[in-house]
Write a protein that holds these residues in place. Structure first.
Motif, PDB file in Angstrom:
ATOM      1  N   LEU A 137      50.806  41.481  46.291  1.00 39.99           N
ATOM      2  CA  LEU A 137      50.420  41.796  46.940  1.00 39.99           C
ATOM      3  C   LEU A 137      49.474  41.410  48.286  1.00 39.99           C
ATOM      4  O   LEU A 137      48.196  41.160  48.645  1.00 39.99           O
ATOM      5  CB  LEU A 137      48.565  41.814  45.738  1.00 39.99           C
ATOM      6  CG  LEU A 137      48.417  42.482  44.841  1.00 39.99           C
ATOM      7  CD1 LEU A 137      47.330  41.380  44.393  1.00 39.99           C
ATOM      8  CD2 LEU A 137      48.815  43.488  44.430  1.00 39.99           C
ATOM      9  N   VAL A 138      50.883  40.984  49.001  1.00 39.51           N
ATOM     10  CA  VAL A 138      51.323  40.460  50.413  1.00 39.51           C
ATOM     11  C   VAL A 138      50.522  41.889  51.587  1.00 39.51           C
ATOM     12  O   VAL A 138      50.782  43.115  51.168  1.00 39.51           O
ATOM     13  CB  VAL A 138      52.030  40.178  50.504  1.00 39.51           C
ATOM     14  CG1 VAL A 138      52.728  40.286  51.885  1.00 39.51           C
ATOM     15  CG2 VAL A 138      52.895  39.193  49.903  1.00 39.51           C
ATOM     16  N   PRO A 139      49.652  42.182  52.586  1.00 44.54           N
ATOM     17  CA  PRO A 139      49.001  42.879  52.839  1.00 44.54           C
ATOM     18  C   PRO A 139      50.228  43.819  54.083  1.00 44.54           C
ATOM     19  O   PRO A 139      50.915  42.987  54.411  1.00 44.54           O
ATOM     20  CB  PRO A 139      48.004  42.437  53.309  1.00 44.54           C
ATOM     21  CG  PRO A 139      47.499  41.039  53.198  1.00 44.54           C
ATOM     22  CD  PRO A 139      48.448  40.372  52.287  1.00 44.54           C
ATOM     23  N   PRO A 140      50.530  44.873  53.794  1.00 45.63           N
ATOM     24  CA  PRO A 140      51.129  45.475  55.269  1.00 45.63           C
ATOM     25  C   PRO A 140      50.957  44.490  56.494  1.00 45.63           C
ATOM     26  O   PRO A 140      50.196  44.543  56.827  1.00 45.63           O
ATOM     27  CB  PRO A 140      50.583  47.113  54.921  1.00 45.63           C
ATOM     28  CG  PRO A 140      49.529  47.036  54.790  1.00 45.63           C
ATOM     29  CD  PRO A 140      48.857  46.426  54.124  1.00 45.63           C
ATOM     30  N   ASP A 141      52.303  44.888  57.017  1.00 44.58           N
ATOM     31  CA  ASP A 141      52.232  44.117  58.157  1.00 44.58           C
ATOM     32  C   ASP A 141      51.336  45.176  59.172  1.00 44.58           C
ATOM     33  O   ASP A 141      51.207  46.327  58.871  1.00 44.58           O
ATOM     34  CB  ASP A 141      54.050  44.814  59.276  1.00 44.58           C
ATOM     35  CG  ASP A 141      54.429  44.120  58.618  1.00 44.58           C
ATOM     36  OD1 ASP A 141      54.709  43.029  57.566  1.00 44.58           O
ATOM     37  OD2 ASP A 141      55.603  43.813  58.782  1.00 44.58           O
ATOM     38  N   GLY A 142      50.014  44.517  60.281  1.00 45.79           N
ATOM     39  CA  GLY A 142      49.606  44.721  61.427  1.00 45.79           C
ATOM     40  C   GLY A 142      49.500  43.598  62.369  1.00 45.79           C
ATOM     41  O   GLY A 142      50.469  42.888  62.452  1.00 45.79           O
TER      42      GLY A 142
END
Length: 291
Positions: A137-142
């Motif tokens: 559940l690592v968030p997407p890049d931003g």
């Protein structure tokens, strides 16, 4: 030519264990053969074991690399990750954080959630580990979080001005070779901001820890604080770009309570252990230099 890898799932092959294994392999791969290689210890790619309670990342079955509780996926479940976040006692308002080694992304997630003002960069050399980020559940890049596919040593040699660098680069054999040189630690020092701090997880036997500390000292000198945790044998080192940096222990004692309230970690214990480590010359004792 091999077909592109796919995320395969099959029953956990280890005896007396429940759950499933997930890993990348060609979609027509023989699952039974892969399961046998896992049990034998000859499988050479990262894999995940999910037992419905914990989801854990492995390179080899003997040692878990990272873990996530399914009922609290943002928590820091491993002691050394909690100890590593003690760098906030020295830099309570970091703007740029570099994580060398992604693993299951627990530190990346924690920093991204709790330090929304900080730009968090995680560097990972293993493409499979990066591809498994969704499992953890690592968030997407931003704008404030990115995962970079690169070698840690190459990255720090060209990037800089980080308030904190957290080093946790391990492969199936132990410390990654590229971060096991004096050149790497000198480059890491140069990549820190003027008041930046390097955090490194010291694992293995005493002689391995001493060898690692020798490399750190060659670049940073003796201004290093050690944070031991006797409950599970972890040892985390903090090295400062400013050779004259001296912690404000009285201030830290008060600030630690505020940090505990804010982040839910035992910062008063961290602060007390760090001060005790300095007073007892724990670094010198580790290196066999104390009288």
């Amino acid at each position: 030519m091999d077909r592109p890898a796919a995320l395969l799932e099959f029953k956990n092959p280890f005896r007396h264990e429940r759950g499933v294994v997930r890993l990348f392999a060609p979609p027509d791969a023989d699952r039974a053969q892969i399961a046998q290689r896992l049990v034998e210890g000859t499988w050479d790619r990262p894999y995940v074991i999910d037992d419905g309670v914990m989801r854990e990342l492995y390179f080899r079955r003997e040692m878990v690399q990272s873990g996530m509780r399914l009922d609290d996926p943002w928590a820091l479940d491993f002691a050394y990750t909690q100890l590593a976040m003690a760098f906030l006692l020295f830099r309570p308002d970091p703007r740029r954080i570099l994580l060398l080694g992604l693993g299951g992304g627990s530190l990346a997630k924690f920093c991204h959630l709790h330090l929304p003002q900080a730009e968090v960069t995680a560097v990972e050399i293993d493409a499979d580990v990066i591809a498994l980020r969704d499992q953890f559940l690592v968030p997407p890049d931003g704008p404030l979080l990115r995962v970079v596919h690169d070698d840690a040593a190459r990255f720090v040699a060209r990037e800089g001005e980080f308030d904190a660098i957290v080093l946790d680069c391990f492969d199936a054999e132990g410390y990654s070779p590229s971060v096991s040189t004096r050149t790497f630690y000198q480059d890491a020092r140069d990549a820190l901001a003027a008041k930046g701090v390097l955090v490194t997880n010291l694992a293995g036997k005493r002689e391995e820890r001493v060898e690692r500390l020798d490399l750190v000292r060659a670049a940073f000198g003796d201004n290093i604080l050690l944070l031991p945790d006797k409950d599970d044998g972890n040892l985390v080192a903090f090295a400062f770009r400013d050779a004259n940096f001296e912690p404000r222990w009285r201030w830290m004692a008060g600030e630690s309570r505020a940090l505990q309230s804010r982040y839910g970690l035992d910062y008063p214990r961290f602060a007390a252990k760090l001060e005790r480590s300095r007073k007892l010359r724990y670094l010198e004792r580790m290196m066999g230099e104390a009288p």
